[in-house]
Design a protein around this motif. Sequence first.
Motif, PDB file in Angstrom:
ATOM      1  N   ALA A  19       0.928  -1.297   0.070  1.00  0.00           N
ATOM      2  CA  ALA A  19       0.048  -0.109  -0.010  1.00  0.00           C
ATOM      3  C   ALA A  19       0.859   1.349  -0.133  1.00  0.00           C
ATOM      4  O   ALA A  19       1.959   1.165   0.476  1.00  0.00           O
ATOM      5  CB  ALA A  19      -0.890   0.000   1.376  1.00  0.00           C
ATOM      6  N   CYS A  20       0.335   2.356  -0.653  1.00  0.00           N
ATOM      7  CA  CYS A  20       1.007   3.478  -0.552  1.00  0.00           C
ATOM      8  C   CYS A  20       0.308   4.721  -0.569  1.00  0.00           C
ATOM      9  O   CYS A  20      -0.951   4.547  -0.717  1.00  0.00           O
ATOM     10  CB  CYS A  20       2.117   3.681  -1.729  1.00  0.00           C
ATOM     11  SG  CYS A  20       1.287   3.886  -3.352  1.00  0.00           S
ATOM     12  N   TYR A  21       0.569   6.100  -0.269  1.00  0.00           N
ATOM     13  CA  TYR A  21      -0.239   6.905   0.348  1.00  0.00           C
ATOM     14  C   TYR A  21       0.439   8.119  -0.421  1.00  0.00           C
ATOM     15  O   TYR A  21       1.298   9.030   0.040  1.00  0.00           O
ATOM     16  CB  TYR A  21      -0.315   6.943   1.734  1.00  0.00           C
ATOM     17  CG  TYR A  21      -0.568   5.727   2.257  1.00  0.00           C
ATOM     18  CD1 TYR A  21      -1.919   5.584   2.634  1.00  0.00           C
ATOM     19  CD2 TYR A  21       0.407   4.996   2.449  1.00  0.00           C
ATOM     20  CE1 TYR A  21      -2.267   4.363   3.176  1.00  0.00           C
ATOM     21  CE2 TYR A  21       0.171   3.698   3.000  1.00  0.00           C
ATOM     22  CZ  TYR A  21      -1.162   3.488   3.750  1.00  0.00           C
ATOM     23  OH  TYR A  21      -1.529   2.117   3.947  1.00  0.00           O
ATOM     24  N   PRO A  22      -0.399   8.642  -1.593  1.00  0.00           N
ATOM     25  CA  PRO A  22       0.133   9.878  -2.358  1.00  0.00           C
ATOM     26  C   PRO A  22       0.225  11.039  -1.364  1.00  0.00           C
ATOM     27  O   PRO A  22       0.808  12.096  -1.785  1.00  0.00           O
ATOM     28  CB  PRO A  22      -1.144  10.214  -3.517  1.00  0.00           C
ATOM     29  CG  PRO A  22      -1.554   8.673  -3.754  1.00  0.00           C
ATOM     30  CD  PRO A  22      -1.546   7.857  -2.221  1.00  0.00           C
ATOM     31  N   GLU A  23      -0.680  11.355  -0.513  1.00  0.00           N
ATOM     32  CA  GLU A  23      -0.794  12.395   0.525  1.00  0.00           C
ATOM     33  C   GLU A  23      -0.016  12.028   1.841  1.00  0.00           C
ATOM     34  O   GLU A  23      -0.213  12.797   2.693  1.00  0.00           O
ATOM     35  CB  GLU A  23      -2.161  12.943   0.669  1.00  0.00           C
ATOM     36  CG  GLU A  23      -2.811  13.472  -0.768  1.00  0.00           C
ATOM     37  CD  GLU A  23      -4.249  13.862  -0.764  1.00  0.00           C
ATOM     38  OE1 GLU A  23      -4.219  14.806  -0.452  1.00  0.00           O
ATOM     39  OE2 GLU A  23      -4.892  12.862  -1.139  1.00  0.00           O
ATOM     40  N   GLY A  24       0.699  11.023   1.914  1.00  0.00           N
ATOM     41  CA  GLY A  24       1.216  10.465   3.114  1.00  0.00           C
ATOM     42  C   GLY A  24       0.360   9.570   3.983  1.00  0.00           C
ATOM     43  O   GLY A  24      -0.849   9.944   3.818  1.00  0.00           O
ATOM     44  N   HIS A  25       1.107   8.767   4.598  1.00  0.00           N
ATOM     45  CA  HIS A  25       0.190   8.036   5.599  1.00  0.00           C
ATOM     46  C   HIS A  25      -0.113   8.576   6.689  1.00  0.00           C
ATOM     47  O   HIS A  25       0.547   9.693   7.261  1.00  0.00           O
ATOM     48  CB  HIS A  25       0.972   6.749   5.950  1.00  0.00           C
ATOM     49  CG  HIS A  25       0.195   5.835   6.858  1.00  0.00           C
ATOM     50  ND1 HIS A  25       0.335   5.666   8.129  1.00  0.00           N
ATOM     51  CD2 HIS A  25      -0.584   4.763   6.654  1.00  0.00           C
ATOM     52  CE1 HIS A  25      -0.315   4.871   8.664  1.00  0.00           C
ATOM     53  NE2 HIS A  25      -1.062   4.199   7.736  1.00  0.00           N
ATOM     54  N   ILE A  26      -1.381   8.697   7.242  1.00  0.00           N
ATOM     55  CA  ILE A  26      -1.920   9.551   8.293  1.00  0.00           C
ATOM     56  C   ILE A  26      -1.126   9.538   9.638  1.00  0.00           C
ATOM     57  O   ILE A  26      -1.255  10.531  10.221  1.00  0.00           O
ATOM     58  CB  ILE A  26      -3.362   8.962   8.610  1.00  0.00           C
ATOM     59  CG1 ILE A  26      -4.365  10.269   9.076  1.00  0.00           C
ATOM     60  CG2 ILE A  26      -3.410   7.636   9.289  1.00  0.00           C
ATOM     61  CD1 ILE A  26      -5.717  10.085   8.786  1.00  0.00           C
TER      62      ILE A  26
END
Length: 288
Positions: free
Chosen positions: A144-151
């Motif tokens: 999994a990856c997070y374009p706006e950063g992981h919370i």
Amino acid sequence: MYISDMLKSKKINISFEVFPPKKTEMFEGVRAAVAELAGLGPNFISVTYGAGGGTSAYTADISSEIQDKHKITALSHLTCVASTKDEIDVISSRLKEKGIENILAMRGDIPEDDKDFPNPKHFIHASDLITRLKEKGGFCIGGACYPEGHIECSDIETDLNNLKYKVDCGCDFLITQLFFDNSAFMRFREKCAAKGISVPILAGIMPVQSASQIKRMCSLSGASLTPKFTKMVEKYQDDTPALLQAGIAYATEQIVDLISNDADGIHIYTMNKPNIARQIMSNISYLI
Ligand code: FAD
């Protein structure tokens, strides 16, 4: 078939996400939705994983039905936070026995009441799980990856360094968290390239169905909303069919833009709604 091999094709890869039944009596409904979704001809279908209880076994059951009955490659999600390392070994062996070759390997969300975390009997990060699955062999692994950063992460740079480490542990491809602002995805893709993250990145797209769903998803994921999207939800929030239609149009527009910008693939969060996926597939039929 390994998804990494599928992604070598020049054709755009379109995949769906479904979730397994939460209770036995919901099994038939999910099976019917999966059958309809499979009929739309995605490249693969991923099945989410709810840690513990019957739900985790349903992920394997639905995944093998996708492959054996519908002849479509399945991607089984697997999280490690709520299982011991030994339990993970048993679950992954079971997946292998069922012919599942593709796993989306994640940490999972840490339960708020988990005073025990981190626990030496458990894997701590997704990268630990990925290392174990690669040692076991025979799996193509997604992360999994997070374009706006992981919370949970304080800054994008640290998150990207952690992502680079995760990919180096054996991720063959990545799937993003949902996003509504394509420019966030484009920036993220550039930053990944600059970090030397070169595996394919599939863009996760969720068509909006209700204002409450979006509120919940955004508070869980930290995804930001564009002014255009916010206006749309505000205007149609009390008119479900209109919001659904507008949401499908918005998701289609995102997908057309992503395909035009050579995204490696589009992963549609279907929420088990074949009608929504059908309309999107029809809207992009000449593009795929
Ligand atoms: P990790 O990659 O371990 O990252 C989690 C956090 O730890 C990040 O902030 C990261 O920067 C940090 N980190 C990572 N490695 C290190 C390190 N070595 N040292 C220090 N910090 C580190 N959840 C489910 O329960 N079931 C599902 O089926 C499911 N499917 C999903 C599908 C997709 C496409 C996505 C994007 C998410 C999904 N999730 C699912 C949610 C996911 O489990 C959560 O977002 C979870 O909080 C993080 O999982 P991860 O694998 O990204 O964790």
